[in-house]
Enzyme design. Structure first.
Site, short mmCIF file in Angstrom:
data_model
loop_
_atom_site.label_atom_id
_atom_site.label_comp_id
_atom_site.label_asym_id
_atom_site.label_seq_id
_atom_site.Cartn_x
_atom_site.Cartn_y
_atom_site.Cartn_z
N LYS A 126 8.04 -7.16 1.70
CA LYS A 126 8.26 -6.99 0.26
C LYS A 126 9.71 -7.21 -0.10
O LYS A 126 10.02 -7.82 -1.12
CB LYS A 126 7.83 -5.58 -0.19
CG LYS A 126 6.32 -5.41 -0.26
CD LYS A 126 5.95 -4.13 -0.99
CE LYS A 126 4.48 -3.81 -0.88
NZ LYS A 126 4.13 -2.49 -1.37
N LYS A 217 -3.54 -12.15 3.79
CA LYS A 217 -4.28 -11.00 3.26
C LYS A 217 -4.56 -11.18 1.76
O LYS A 217 -3.69 -11.67 1.03
CB LYS A 217 -3.40 -9.75 3.48
CG LYS A 217 -4.04 -8.44 3.10
CD LYS A 217 -3.08 -7.28 3.30
CE LYS A 217 -2.03 -7.18 2.21
NZ LYS A 217 -1.35 -5.88 2.13
N LYS A 220 -2.84 -7.80 -4.13
CA LYS A 220 -2.62 -7.83 -5.58
C LYS A 220 -1.24 -8.39 -5.91
O LYS A 220 -1.05 -8.98 -6.96
CB LYS A 220 -2.83 -6.46 -6.22
CG LYS A 220 -2.17 -5.29 -5.57
CD LYS A 220 -2.77 -3.96 -6.07
CE LYS A 220 -2.54 -2.85 -5.06
NZ LYS A 220 -3.34 -1.68 -5.25
#
Ligand code: TYM
Length: 355
Positions: A126, A217, A220
């Site tokens: 991230k 993966k 969202k």
């Protein structure tokens, strides 16, 4: 530690506990959330004392809009109930309603090495996307808050201790390992306080991948709209996305992670939704081609999600009732969290307030 009372009331023999959390960071949960975690939330509430948390504190570790967060938190809660999480049996609450989560996170943060936190792969992923200027300290300490979420709901440790199970997808395995490490470290330094939690990761559906990029993966934050199937999606677009899912130039519906990642992902989804072994699906679709297989899968997804979407919309129509259920969940969660935190404060050596 004082024995926590059952959230359902009464003094029945303690059941094993289950705790899990989900971030309210999208307008809908997705198929990966559902198969990797949320379905297990529903089934485990029958045999466990269940605590399910919408983790809004985690949701502000990246930039957010306050009005959107508020709406998404309500939509998240409504979806959980619509999927079958039962507010009578399970304690469902918003993390920000129970301030002990942040308090325990501070204590555990003081037991976590800087390098140890820096090794978390989700943080590395991230933060590399956000760039260093956009990466908050909150994102760095995110897994410590997650450890606090879980450990606040520890059953009483001891020879007859009950398990603490955490239903999550594969991507949370490392955070669960850190949680176990921190529980063990706290116990070692300050006396046995926490039961070490166990990850409860489903075989087969632990990592649902992106429909357009079947080696990544379904996520969202990272998937394109075409790669992700939302629980609250309208039937038309939902069907189209599955029909257009990336497969390969072959025609055989067979499981092969390396050579047929797309078909393999669809087979996993099908198998998990219908409860049919992958081998049986391969036999059923032998010679049928991808078209029929995808058409049937799309119908299966629609049949699963349509009632959930309708029920979610119904529940969102009565916000006062949702607020009431949330308040009740917070009250039950607090009963346990407050007691755990009292023990933690005492063990760590904070002076009592004298009453
Ligand atoms: P979150 O909100 O990203 O995802 C919620 C749950 O969905 C699972 N999941 C998947 N499973 C299979 N395939 C996928 N493609 C997929 N995508 C997501 C996740 O593994 C997760 O179980 N850090 C957590 C939230 C959290 C938490 C906790 C979880 C905070 N505190 C305490 C458990 C216990 C997270 O970001 O989940």
């Amino acid at each position: 530690m004082p024995e926590a009372s059952s959230p359902i009331g009464g003094t029945a023999a303690p059941a094993p506990r289950v705790f899990s959390g989900i971030q309210p960071t999208a307008d809908s949960f997705h198929l990966g959330n559902y198969l990797g975690a949320l379905r297990q939330w529903v089934s485990l509430q029958d045999s466990h004392e269940a605590f399910y948390c919408v983790v809004d504190l985690h949701a502000i570790t990246v930039e957010h809009d306050p009005a959107v967060l508020r709406r998404r938190t309500k939509v998240a809660i409504a979806q959980l109930f619509a999927m079958g999480v039962d507010p009578e049996r399970a304690t469902v609450f918003a993390q920000s309603h129970v301030p002990e989560h942040a308090e325990l996170a501070w204590v555990l943060g003081c037991l976590t090495g800087f390098g140890e936190a820096g090794r978390m792969t989700q943080f590395k992923d991230k933060s590399s996307k956000q760039g260093s200027a956009g990466t908050s300290v909150g994102l760095f300490t995110y897994p410590i808050l997650q450890a606090a979420d879980i450990l606040l709901y520890t059953p009483e440790p001891g020879p007859d201790e009950q398990a603490l199970r955490v239903p999550v997808g594969e991507d949370q395995r490392q955070h669960l390992e850190l949680t176990r490490t921190l529980a063990g470290r706290f116990n070692h330094r300050f006396g046995t306080t926490f039961v070490e939690p166990e990850a409860y990761i489903p075989a087969g559906a632990a990592k649902i991948t992106d429909l357009q990029e079947p080696t990544a993966k379904m996520s969202k934050s990272a998937s394109s709209p075409q790669g992700i199937v939302d629980v609250l999606e309208e039937p038309g677009p939902m069907r189209k996305k599955i029909m257009r899912a990336v497969t390969d130039t072959g025609t055989e519906v067979v499981y092969d992670e390396e050579k047929k990642a797309g078909v393999t992902n669809l087979l996993r989804i099908y198998s998990a939704l219908e409860g049919t072994a992958i081998g049986d699906l391969e036999t059923r679709y032998a010679g049928a081609g991808y078209g029929q297989f995808k058409k049937d899968l799309a119908q299966l997804v629609l049949d699963t999600f349509t009632p959930i979407r309708e029920r979610t919309l119904e529940l969102l129509g009565d916000e006062a009732e949702l607020d009431r259920l949330l308040a009740r969940g917070a009250e039950r969660a607090s009963r346990v969290a407050v007691r755990t935190m009292e023990t933690v404060r005492d063990r760590v050596g904070f002076v009592g307030r004298g009453h």
